[in-house]
Design an enzyme around this catalytic site. Structure first.
Site, PDB file in Angstrom:
ATOM      1  N   GLY A 155     -17.833  15.112  -7.516  1.00 29.58           N
ATOM      2  CA  GLY A 155     -17.804  13.903  -8.326  1.00 29.58           C
ATOM      3  C   GLY A 155     -16.993  14.030  -9.611  1.00 29.58           C
ATOM      4  N   GLN A 197      -3.807   4.056  16.529  1.00 32.53           N
ATOM      5  CA  GLN A 197      -5.071   3.390  16.193  1.00 32.53           C
ATOM      6  C   GLN A 197      -5.930   3.308  17.462  1.00 32.53           C
ATOM      7  OE1 GLN A 197      -5.984   2.809  13.271  1.00 32.53           O
ATOM      8  NE2 GLN A 197      -4.304   2.161  11.973  1.00 32.53           N
ATOM      9  N   LYS A 217       0.842  -1.200   0.000  1.00 34.28           N
ATOM     10  CA  LYS A 217       0.000   0.000   0.000  1.00 34.28           C
ATOM     11  C   LYS A 217       0.875   1.248   0.000  1.00 34.28           C
ATOM     12  CE  LYS A 217      -2.419   1.669   3.710  1.00 34.28           C
ATOM     13  NZ  LYS A 217      -2.385   3.135   3.730  1.00 34.28           N
ATOM     14  N   HIS A 266     -11.520  12.747  -2.081  1.00 38.66           N
ATOM     15  CA  HIS A 266     -12.738  13.320  -1.513  1.00 38.66           C
ATOM     16  C   HIS A 266     -12.921  14.693  -2.137  1.00 38.66           C
ATOM     17  CE1 HIS A 266     -15.282  13.868   2.413  1.00 38.66           C
ATOM     18  NE2 HIS A 266     -15.986  13.944   1.301  1.00 38.66           N
ATOM     19  N   ASP A 267     -13.771  14.784  -3.158  1.00 38.95           N
ATOM     20  CA  ASP A 267     -13.967  16.066  -3.848  1.00 38.95           C
ATOM     21  C   ASP A 267     -15.301  15.976  -4.587  1.00 38.95           C
ATOM     22  OD1 ASP A 267     -13.520  18.558  -5.182  1.00 38.95           O
ATOM     23  OD2 ASP A 267     -11.375  18.204  -5.114  1.00 38.95           O
ATOM     24  N   LYS A 299      -7.437   8.083  -0.857  1.00 40.38           N
ATOM     25  CA  LYS A 299      -8.620   8.610  -0.141  1.00 40.38           C
ATOM     26  C   LYS A 299      -9.158   9.894  -0.784  1.00 40.38           C
ATOM     27  CE  LYS A 299      -7.561   6.650   4.424  1.00 40.38           C
ATOM     28  NZ  LYS A 299      -6.158   6.209   4.338  1.00 40.38           N
ATOM     29  N   THR A 334     -14.523  15.940 -10.396  1.00 45.07           N
ATOM     30  CA  THR A 334     -13.070  16.013 -10.153  1.00 45.07           C
ATOM     31  C   THR A 334     -12.526  14.639  -9.785  1.00 45.07           C
ATOM     32  OG1 THR A 334     -13.284  18.303  -9.460  1.00 45.07           O
ATOM     33  CG2 THR A 334     -11.320  17.143  -8.720  1.00 45.07           C
TER      34      THR A 334
HETATM   35  O1  C5P Z   1       0.823   1.224  10.954  1.00 45.09           O
HETATM   36  P1  C5P Z   1      -0.622   0.791  10.853  1.00 45.09           P
HETATM   37  O2  C5P Z   1      -0.771  -0.714  10.769  1.00 45.09           O
HETATM   38  O3  C5P Z   1      -1.495   1.437  11.891  1.00 45.09           O
HETATM   39  O4  C5P Z   1      -1.072   1.362   9.428  1.00 45.09           O
HETATM   40  C1  C5P Z   1      -2.392   1.283   8.988  1.00 45.09           C
HETATM   41  C2  C5P Z   1      -2.488   1.871   7.615  1.00 45.09           C
HETATM   42  O5  C5P Z   1      -3.845   1.811   7.207  1.00 45.09           O
HETATM   43  C3  C5P Z   1      -2.068   3.329   7.512  1.00 45.09           C
HETATM   44  O6  C5P Z   1      -1.424   3.489   6.248  1.00 45.09           O
HETATM   45  C4  C5P Z   1      -3.371   4.115   7.541  1.00 45.09           C
HETATM   46  O7  C5P Z   1      -3.338   5.272   6.746  1.00 45.09           O
HETATM   47  C5  C5P Z   1      -4.335   3.114   6.886  1.00 45.09           C
HETATM   48  N1  C5P Z   1      -5.730   3.254   7.224  1.00 45.09           N
HETATM   49  C6  C5P Z   1      -6.224   3.218   8.517  1.00 45.09           C
HETATM   50  N2  C5P Z   1      -7.580   3.323   8.753  1.00 45.09           N
HETATM   51  C7  C5P Z   1      -8.425   3.453   7.728  1.00 45.09           C
HETATM   52  C8  C5P Z   1      -7.932   3.507   6.411  1.00 45.09           C
HETATM   53  C9  C5P Z   1      -6.578   3.394   6.196  1.00 45.09           C
HETATM   54  O8  C5P Z   1      -5.465   3.049   9.452  1.00 45.09           O
HETATM   55  N3  C5P Z   1      -9.733   3.477   7.953  1.00 45.09           N
END
Ligand code: C5P
Length: 231
Positions: free
Chosen positions: A67, A186, A33, A64-65, A62, A69
């Site tokens: 439609g 998180q 990713k 977000h704008d 991600k 665009t």
């Molecule tokens: O390091 P970690 O495992 O927390 O990384 C999670 C990844 O998932 C990050 O790149 C973060 O931007 C992404 N992400 C998230 N929650 C979301 C969507 C994407 O943590 N809902």
């Protein structure tokens, strides 16, 4: 073993560091990713290179704008050769993304439901009083209605999404932490095994792998856990 169920987030400060991490992970890494951190500094070229080398690529932009665009942006993204692209799960945004993707057979559009760094309190601060799970399901509904391929959601909501949409939506879950790993920023974390058991199709894991002393071993341990938990 389906190695591509583990998506490794390359949240690193340079493409060189990302490449070193990819090399260290070796065969245990199939799906990578790329997000904001690398996007402006060579991440797009890295995405094209990985794709040409046969790896799968998740472009976590991600969008977000309005439609129109989003539609033009997604049409430009198609040429990178990615496999997943995220947009926020709002009806106009999703529709723009699906239209922009056109009939490209490869790029799947995922709607971001509620970020896993948010909890009920953070939603309330933004003026949203709805229970998190209801909001996630509402946004998943938007994704399904727009013809998107899946959603990004916490594994805590994966079972409810699976129950409502079955195989119509892929479920991609970040916020994954193996037992004993640091949680970082998180808020709603789940172990790899529990996420798969709840119906997640793909797990996104960043820091528990890329910040590990042995990233290949960390990735393999998660793959083993996924394999053991698969229904
Ligand atoms: O390091 P970690 O495992 O927390 O990384 C999670 C990844 O998932 C990050 O790149 C973060 O931007 C992404 N992400 C998230 N929650 C979301 C969507 C994407 O943590 N809902």
């Amino acid at each position: 073993m389906s190695l591509d169920q583990l998506i490794i987030a390359l949240d690193l400060s340079t493409v060189e560091q990302a490449q070193k991490t990819i090399d260290a992970i070796g065969d245990a890494g199939v799906f990578y990713k790329i997000g904001y951190q690398l996007m402006p500094i060579g991440g797009l070229q890295l995405a094209e290179r990985l794709s040409a080398e046969g790896k799968k690529v998740f472009l976590d932009f991600k969008f977000h704008d309005i439609g129109a665009t989003v539609e033009r942006g997604v049409a430009s993204v198609v040429s990178l050769g990615g496999d997943f692209l995220t947009v926020h799960a709002e009806p106009d945004v999703l529709k723009g993304a699906v239209d922009g993707r056109g009939d490209d057979p490869r790029l799947k559009i995922l709607g971001v439901t509620v970020l896993t760094s948010l909890n009920q309190d953070s939603l309330k601060k933004s003026g949203i009083d709805m229970p998190i799970e209801d909001l996630v399901l509402k946004r998943a509904e938007f994704a399904a209605e727009a013809g998107a391929d899946g959603v990004v959601a916490s594994a805590k909501e994966a079972a409810a999404i699976k129950a409502r949409f079955g195989d119509a939506l892929l479920i991609v879950t970040p916020g994954i932490r193996p037992e004993g790993a640091a949680i970082n920023d998180q808020k709603r974390v789940v172990t790899p095994a529990d996420a798969i058991a709840a119906g997640a199709n793909y797990l996104v894991v960043g820091r528990p792998i890329i910040a590990a002393d042995d990233p290949a071993a960390a990735a393999r341990a998660i793959l083993t856990e996924i394999e053991a938990a698969r229904p």
